[in-house]
Design an enzyme around this catalytic site. Sequence first.
Site, short mmCIF file in Angstrom:
data_model
loop_
_atom_site.label_atom_id
_atom_site.label_comp_id
_atom_site.label_asym_id
_atom_site.label_seq_id
_atom_site.Cartn_x
_atom_site.Cartn_y
_atom_site.Cartn_z
N HIS A 137 -13.05 62.60 10.35
CA HIS A 137 -13.57 63.86 10.93
C HIS A 137 -12.52 64.97 10.89
O HIS A 137 -11.49 64.87 11.56
CB HIS A 137 -14.03 63.61 12.38
CG HIS A 137 -14.45 64.87 13.07
ND1 HIS A 137 -13.78 65.39 14.15
CD2 HIS A 137 -15.46 65.72 12.82
CE1 HIS A 137 -14.37 66.51 14.53
NE2 HIS A 137 -15.40 66.73 13.75
N VAL A 148 -7.10 65.03 10.80
CA VAL A 148 -8.34 64.31 10.48
C VAL A 148 -8.40 63.16 11.47
O VAL A 148 -7.46 62.36 11.57
CB VAL A 148 -8.34 63.77 9.03
CG1 VAL A 148 -9.68 63.09 8.73
CG2 VAL A 148 -8.08 64.87 8.01
N GLU A 149 -9.50 63.09 12.23
CA GLU A 149 -9.68 61.96 13.16
C GLU A 149 -10.29 60.80 12.38
O GLU A 149 -11.40 60.93 11.84
CB GLU A 149 -10.59 62.36 14.32
CG GLU A 149 -9.96 63.36 15.26
CD GLU A 149 -10.88 63.75 16.40
OE1 GLU A 149 -10.65 63.31 17.53
OE2 GLU A 149 -11.85 64.49 16.16
N VAL A 150 -9.57 59.70 12.33
CA VAL A 150 -10.03 58.52 11.60
C VAL A 150 -10.60 57.55 12.64
O VAL A 150 -9.87 57.06 13.51
CB VAL A 150 -8.85 57.90 10.82
CG1 VAL A 150 -9.21 56.55 10.24
CG2 VAL A 150 -8.42 58.86 9.70
#
Length: 311
Positions: A137, A148-150
Amino acid sequence: MSFCVAVIGAGTIGRSFAWLFARSGYSVAVFDPREDLAEVVSELQAAVSADAAAHNMLASELGSLTLVESVETAVAQASFVQESGPEDPQAKPKLFAQIAAAAPLDAVLATSSSTIPASLIARQLPTQAAARVIVGHPFNPPHLMPLVEVVPAPATSPDTVERALEFYRSCGREPVALNREVRGFVGNRLQNALMKEAISLVENGVISAPDLDAVMKNSLGLRWSAVGQFEAMHLGGGEKGIRGFMHHIGTSFAEIGELPLDLSDAGMAEVYAQVEQAYGQTPSDAGAEARDRAQRAVLESRGQDSTHSEE
Ligand SMILES: NC(=O)c1ccc[n+]([C@@H]2O[C@H](COP(=O)([O-])OP(=O)(O)OC[C@H]3O[C@@H](n4cnc5c(N)ncnc54)[C@H](O)[C@@H]3O)[C@@H](O)[C@H]2O)c1
């Protein structure tokens, strides 16, 4: 063969990701059913070339962008898939069934989704495919915002998490892995808490919308561009750090009660009026450019990559 990336969906997020991935040296296949896809891809290609020339990059450092006519062709050679199609909980699982059936058996299958967890997207996939589905995200625009949110589902393999982190890092991003799925992930949960408080302060007549923005820009925003929440508490708590912060003011902060909040259009009418009066009826290009310039300056001052630009 070079590392291939598939970008599925070339709207606001997909275009920015496609640009970033090509600029980072990957061969990028782009699919979107939109009629103007050829125009979109050629604009992206021109932007990558112009940026490379401006930064004296060698042709060998650059990747490529190729328009393709189906999801299947886009993912056929992909080591990494970044899906950025519509935020539709019915459509995403179907799109991932198509992606998983056509992609190599070791491809990472990432979605940009802001709200739909990987567990929902992968729920009908075979176990070996579900293990490779993950949320990646971004914050908009991903070519500029480092985070970036993984977010793995319970079925996502640790290897997929590692490979997603490694891939985003190779594009100059600063990914963070969450330990488990939660609605809104982390960035939007934090944003949501502040958004509700800001609206209620204006609705209850405590402050005007532009003055609230001035408070943010000239205090918390400035601090938070340098340190995160916990680092700020630790640095601000005297020699006892975060413990000192909590004992002195943290617990009394936590006792501050909430003001009434009405998110209906009627409740928001005054907020809408104040924002439109301060910043114009529709968002201005000049406003967006000023925001991006300031964000780039912050990135530069922190020694982070600010060279990516779509202009
Ligand atoms: N816009 C943001 O600020 C933001 C931020 C983070 C994450 N996201 C997420 O990124 C994703 C895309 O959002 P967006 O803002 O770019 O949306 P968008 O509407 O700008 O783009 C979506 C694109 O998907 C295309 N599309 C439609 N059906 C498709 C299909 N079957 N296959 C491939 N492409 C298809 C559309 O033609 C469109 O170009 C969403 O999941 C959203 O939650 C958006």
